[in-house]
Scaffold this motif. Sequence first.
Motif, PDB file in Angstrom:
ATOM      1  N   THR A  80       0.816  -1.215   0.000  1.00  0.00           N
ATOM      2  CA  THR A  80       0.000   0.000   0.000  1.00  0.00           C
ATOM      3  C   THR A  80       0.848   1.263   0.000  1.00  0.00           C
ATOM      4  N   ARG A  81       2.137   1.120   0.203  1.00  0.00           N
ATOM      5  CA  ARG A  81       3.041   2.273   0.193  1.00  0.00           C
ATOM      6  C   ARG A  81       4.324   1.881  -0.515  1.00  0.00           C
ATOM      7  N   ILE A  82       4.895   2.804  -1.256  1.00  0.00           N
ATOM      8  CA  ILE A  82       6.186   2.580  -1.874  1.00  0.00           C
ATOM      9  C   ILE A  82       7.124   3.721  -1.487  1.00  0.00           C
ATOM     10  N   ALA A  83       8.416   3.423  -1.471  1.00  0.00           N
ATOM     11  CA  ALA A  83       9.431   4.425  -1.144  1.00  0.00           C
ATOM     12  C   ALA A  83      10.274   4.713  -2.380  1.00  0.00           C
ATOM     13  N   LEU A  84      10.334   5.976  -2.751  1.00  0.00           N
ATOM     14  CA  LEU A  84      11.229   6.451  -3.802  1.00  0.00           C
ATOM     15  C   LEU A  84      12.430   7.125  -3.160  1.00  0.00           C
ATOM     16  N   ASP A  85      13.551   7.100  -3.852  1.00  0.00           N
ATOM     17  CA  ASP A  85      14.719   7.862  -3.398  1.00  0.00           C
ATOM     18  C   ASP A  85      14.500   9.326  -3.736  1.00  0.00           C
ATOM     19  N   SER A  86      14.642  10.207  -2.749  1.00  0.00           N
ATOM     20  CA  SER A  86      14.426  11.634  -3.006  1.00  0.00           C
ATOM     21  C   SER A  86      15.203  12.475  -2.019  1.00  0.00           C
ATOM     22  N   MET A  87      16.079  13.318  -2.588  1.00  0.00           N
ATOM     23  CA  MET A  87      16.817  14.309  -1.805  1.00  0.00           C
ATOM     24  C   MET A  87      16.528  15.707  -2.344  1.00  0.00           C
ATOM     25  N   VAL A  88      15.400  15.873  -3.033  1.00  0.00           N
ATOM     26  CA  VAL A  88      15.056  17.183  -3.581  1.00  0.00           C
ATOM     27  C   VAL A  88      14.675  18.122  -2.439  1.00  0.00           C
ATOM     28  N   ALA A  89      14.697  19.419  -2.734  1.00  0.00           N
ATOM     29  CA  ALA A  89      14.484  20.411  -1.680  1.00  0.00           C
ATOM     30  C   ALA A  89      13.056  20.412  -1.163  1.00  0.00           C
ATOM     31  N   GLU A  90      12.082  20.192  -2.051  1.00  0.00           N
ATOM     32  CA  GLU A  90      10.685  20.272  -1.640  1.00  0.00           C
ATOM     33  C   GLU A  90       9.825  19.433  -2.566  1.00  0.00           C
ATOM     34  N   VAL A  91       8.994  18.570  -1.991  1.00  0.00           N
ATOM     35  CA  VAL A  91       7.978  17.857  -2.753  1.00  0.00           C
ATOM     36  C   VAL A  91       6.657  18.579  -2.526  1.00  0.00           C
ATOM     37  N   LYS A  92       6.049  19.029  -3.601  1.00  0.00           N
ATOM     38  CA  LYS A  92       4.812  19.816  -3.479  1.00  0.00           C
ATOM     39  C   LYS A  92       3.568  18.945  -3.530  1.00  0.00           C
ATOM     40  N   SER A  93       3.564  17.958  -4.401  1.00  0.00           N
ATOM     41  CA  SER A  93       2.377  17.112  -4.518  1.00  0.00           C
ATOM     42  C   SER A  93       2.749  15.813  -5.196  1.00  0.00           C
ATOM     43  N   VAL A  94       1.913  14.794  -4.949  1.00  0.00           N
ATOM     44  CA  VAL A  94       1.995  13.524  -5.652  1.00  0.00           C
ATOM     45  C   VAL A  94       0.585  13.184  -6.114  1.00  0.00           C
ATOM     46  N   LEU A  95       0.411  12.964  -7.409  1.00  0.00           N
ATOM     47  CA  LEU A  95      -0.891  12.665  -7.992  1.00  0.00           C
ATOM     48  C   LEU A  95      -0.870  11.282  -8.616  1.00  0.00           C
ATOM     49  N   ASP A  96      -2.073  10.662  -8.720  1.00  0.00           N
ATOM     50  CA  ASP A  96      -2.172   9.402  -9.436  1.00  0.00           C
ATOM     51  C   ASP A  96      -2.572   9.665 -10.882  1.00  0.00           C
ATOM     52  N   ALA A  97      -2.860   8.608 -11.621  1.00  0.00           N
ATOM     53  CA  ALA A  97      -3.153   8.730 -13.041  1.00  0.00           C
ATOM     54  C   ALA A  97      -4.428   9.503 -13.319  1.00  0.00           C
ATOM     55  N   GLU A  98      -5.306   9.580 -12.318  1.00  0.00           N
ATOM     56  CA  GLU A  98      -6.567  10.307 -12.489  1.00  0.00           C
ATOM     57  C   GLU A  98      -6.465  11.757 -12.024  1.00  0.00           C
ATOM     58  N   GLY A  99      -5.285  12.161 -11.609  1.00  0.00           N
ATOM     59  CA  GLY A  99      -5.113  13.517 -11.110  1.00  0.00           C
ATOM     60  C   GLY A  99      -5.497  13.687  -9.662  1.00  0.00           C
ATOM     61  N   GLU A 100      -5.718  12.572  -8.944  1.00  0.00           N
ATOM     62  CA  GLU A 100      -6.088  12.638  -7.537  1.00  0.00           C
ATOM     63  C   GLU A 100      -4.839  12.731  -6.675  1.00  0.00           C
ATOM     64  N   ALA A 101      -4.927  13.591  -5.637  1.00  0.00           N
ATOM     65  CA  ALA A 101      -3.784  13.773  -4.746  1.00  0.00           C
ATOM     66  C   ALA A 101      -3.583  12.539  -3.885  1.00  0.00           C
ATOM     67  N   LEU A 102      -2.311  12.119  -3.754  1.00  0.00           N
ATOM     68  CA  LEU A 102      -1.942  11.004  -2.897  1.00  0.00           C
ATOM     69  C   LEU A 102      -1.192  11.524  -1.685  1.00  0.00           C
ATOM     70  N   SER A 103      -1.392  10.870  -0.559  1.00  0.00           N
ATOM     71  CA  SER A 103      -0.659  11.244   0.650  1.00  0.00           C
ATOM     72  C   SER A 103       0.786  10.768   0.546  1.00  0.00           C
ATOM     73  N   PHE A 104       1.660  11.540   1.144  1.00  0.00           N
ATOM     74  CA  PHE A 104       3.075  11.174   1.100  1.00  0.00           C
ATOM     75  C   PHE A 104       3.805  11.744   2.299  1.00  0.00           C
ATOM     76  N   THR A 105       4.928  11.186   2.619  1.00  0.00           N
ATOM     77  CA  THR A 105       5.834  11.728   3.632  1.00  0.00           C
ATOM     78  C   THR A 105       7.238  11.784   3.048  1.00  0.00           C
ATOM     79  N   VAL A 106       8.020  12.712   3.562  1.00  0.00           N
ATOM     80  CA  VAL A 106       9.416  12.860   3.165  1.00  0.00           C
ATOM     81  C   VAL A 106      10.288  12.588   4.378  1.00  0.00           C
ATOM     82  N   ASP A 107      11.190  11.639   4.251  1.00  0.00           N
ATOM     83  CA  ASP A 107      12.151  11.324   5.303  1.00  0.00           C
ATOM     84  C   ASP A 107      13.509  11.845   4.839  1.00  0.00           C
TER      85      ASP A 107
END
Length: 841
Positions: A80-107
Motif C-alpha cells: 500500500t506504500r512505496i518508497a522512492l529515493d528523493s533528496m530534492v528540496a521540496e515535494v509539493k504534490s503527488v498525484l495518481d493517473a486520475e489527477g487525484e492527490a496522494l498522501s506522502f511523507t518525506v524522510d
Amino acid sequence: MSKRAGVPSLLRVLKVSIGIACGGLVGCGGEETLEGPPGLAVSRAYDVVSYNLRGEFDWERGRLVATVGISLVSLEPEATRIALDSMVAEVKSVLDAEGEALSFTVDEDEGELVVELPAGRPGGGGAPLALEIAYEAASGGSLSGVPPRRGDPIGKRALYTLSEPLGASSWMPCHNQPGDRALFAVTMHMAASERMIANGALTMDEPEGEGGRRMQYVTEESLPTYLMAFAISEFEVETTMHGALPVSVWHRADVPGDHLGVLEETRRQIALFESLLGVPYPYEKYALVMLPDYSGGVEHASVSFVGEVASGQPSLLLDVTLASHELGHQWFGDLVTIASWDDLWIKEGLATLLSVEALRFHEDLSASGTLFGDTLYVASGDAVRDVSLAPQDKYTSGPYARAAWVFAQVREVLGEGAFWATLRQILEEKRHGVVSTEDVFAAFGLPLGDEAAARMRRAVDARALPTLELREAEGGGLVCTLRDPEAVLIAPIELSWHREDGSAELEVLAPGVPVTLRRHSPGDFLVVDPGDVHPSVLGFLADDESYLLYFEALVALLMPASPGRTAEFLALPGVHQVAAMRVVGLPPVLPDGFDGFKASLHAESARAASIEAACGSASVEVDPALQAAWGDTLRAALTGQRHTMGLDYVSSFAACDGLAPSRTLFAAEWSALERGLGAGEVSVMELAFLSKFALPLDDALAAWGAVALEGYSVRVRAMASAQLANYAARLAEGEVGERAVYRSVVASLLVSEASEVLRHALRAVPYVRGASKEDDAALLGGLRDVLGSATARKVHTQAVCAAHGLLSADEAGWKAFVESLAGARLAQGVRALLDDPGRCG
C-alpha cells in the motif's frame, strides 16, 4: 533486464502524463503523516518503466521547478506504500493517473519519499502504476547551476546534472538503483539563446513565450538513473558523421579549443572500439559536452560530460584518455549496466582498459601489442571490489586501474581473440540489461580454466599487492624475489635479457624463488615485463632497501652501455624505451645522430622523454666541441615538433637551459604570457610545453601570474594558477620580498569564482603566508569572499582549511573569521568543518 519488451512506449506514457493536471507544477496534494496498516512495510520491490521530467530552472532562486511522471510496476501486489529515493528540496504534490492527490511523507534523513498508493490501483498483473510528482530541487552537488562567474572570461551560464553514483535523487525523485533501467524523457524551458543536450533523440525544439524555448529529448532504450542527464547553456556545436552516426562536440560559445580535431579523434576511437568489441556503437548519437566548474567526466548514455579544463585538445594525453574513457563506457556501463555498485569495477576497469588501448595510435607506433600496464597506478589496500564501502566511497584506484590490470592479465593469458570474443559475448547477452561480478566470472571461467579463474576471483577481492624484494648478489648483480601472499597474479611477471652476443633469455618470476640479475657484458640490457602486462614494478618494491637498489642498480640494467647496441634498443616497444630513458637517460648517442634516434622511437612519450634525456646528457658533457654540438641539436629539437602527447612523461626541461635557454628560444611566447594572454596568442598545447621549463621565481610570477589573472579562458588561467602554486611551494621562509609579491597575486586570484582556478590558488596559500595577521589580511579577505560565494561552493572545504592554516594559532581571529560567515550559503558539511577545523589535518 531490458525494458523494451511488453512495456508501453515512452511517447505513449508522455501523452498520458502530460494530460494529468493539478495546477501546473504546483500540485494539489499535500504532505501528510502516513500510518498505514500495522506491521505493513514500505515497499521497494518495484520496477520503474519510465521517467518523464518537465521543468524550468529558476536562476534567481537557484531551483529546478519540475514535475516528473513515473510509471512503475509493483512486484508486491499487496503493498500500500512505496518508497522512492528523493533528496530534492521540496515535494509539493503527488498525484495518481486520475489527477487525484496522494498522501506522502518525506524522510530527509533516509532520503526517501514514501507515497500512499491509491485504493483499487492496478496490481499483480504487471500493469504500470502512474505517479506525477511536483517538486523543486536546489542547485548544488548533483544539480549544478553555474551563473556567469568572476574570473571566467566566458560570461555564459550553464545548468547540468551529475548523478553517479547516487546523485539523481537530488534533482529527481526516482528509484536510484543501477540495476533498474527505465526509459527517460526530459522537457525543459530555457532562454531562446540557449540549447539543451540530453540522452536520447531530440523530439521537440520550439519557441515558447517571450524570449523562451522548449526542448525535449526521449530515449528509445532504458537507462539506470545515474546515466540520465541533461545540460543547458548557450552552446556552440560542431558535428561530423561516423557513418550514419552523428558525432558532436558541445561547448559554451567562445570556449576555445581544437574542436574539429576532437571530432576526428572521437571518430577514430569509435571505430577502434567497434572493431575491438565487435559491437557497433549502441545509441542514436554521441555528444561530448564540455562544461564549466566540472571535474573529470561522466559517461551518460549517448552524452558524455567532461570539464572544460580537460577537453578540447586532441594532442594532449589528459584530454584523449578522459574522452576515450567516457566513450568506452557507452558499451560497458551504458549498453550493459552494472547490477549493483559492488560491480563498479566491471565498467570502470573495462573503460580504463579501453582508454589506454586508444593510446596505441600514439604510444605503440611499432604495433608491438604491449598492454600498457605501465599506465596503471595501483595502491595496496585498494581492492578491485570492496563490498564494505558505500557507493560514493568505492571510487578508489581499485575499480579503475587495478581492475584494468586484472583484465589485462586475463587478456595476456587468453590471447587477443578469446579475450575480445568473451567481452563481445557479454555485450550481446546482456544488451540493455545488467551484468554482475558473477556473470563476468562465469564468462571468463571456461576459457581461463579452473586455476586461472580461481586467481581472477582472488584478484578481484584482494587488498595486498605482490611485492618485489631486491638484494645485492654475491659477485655483483641483484637478487630479485617475488612474493604474492594472496596468490592474485593471473599472468606471470617476466624479465627478458637482451645479450650483447644476440641471444635472449626469458626469466619468469615464480613467487618465493630468487632470481639473480647480472650483466655479462656492457651491451647486455634488461626488459622488465616485456609484454607490459603489469603496472611498473616500482609500485611493488617490498622495502626501503629494495627501493634504493632499484635506482642504484636495477635501472642501469635497462639501457645498453655499448654504442653498437643502440639499434637493438630502438627495436624495443615504445613503452620500454620511455621507461629506460626516464630513469637512465640516453643510450650512447652523439649530437649528429639524435634526430634520427628520436624519429626511430616507437612512442610519442619516448620522443618527448628523449629530449629531456638529451638535455641531461648535454649538461654534463665535458668536451667543449661536443657540448657546442649538443647546443645546436637541442635548440633544433626544442623549437621543432612539440610531441605534446608525450609531455606528461617529461619531468622538466630545466637541464636544457644551460645550452638552449628557454627565455631566449621562446622570448615572444614569454612576453605574451607577461601581457596576460588576453588575446589568445599562445595555445593550450604551447602552454603545456612551456610549463616544462624552469624560470627564476620573479620571472615565473611575471609570466604565470599574469595569465592566471587575465588569460583568455578558464583553462589557461587554471594552468597558470597551477604553475604559480608550484613555484610558490619553492619559496623559502627567508624570501620575504618574493613571498609578499606572490601573496599579493594569490590574494587577487581569490576574487575569482571559478573553482578550476581557485583550487590551485588555495593550494598556494600556505606557501605565501606572511609573518603576521596583518600581512595575511588580503588572503583572509579573499578566503572570506570565496566562502561567501555559493558559486564557488566546490572549493569551500579547501578554503576553510586554508583559512584555518593561517589562523590556527589565533583563537580569537579564527572565531571572528567564522562569525563573519554567519549568513554565507556554504556547501554541505562546511559549517560543521568550521566548528571542527581540526579535521583539516
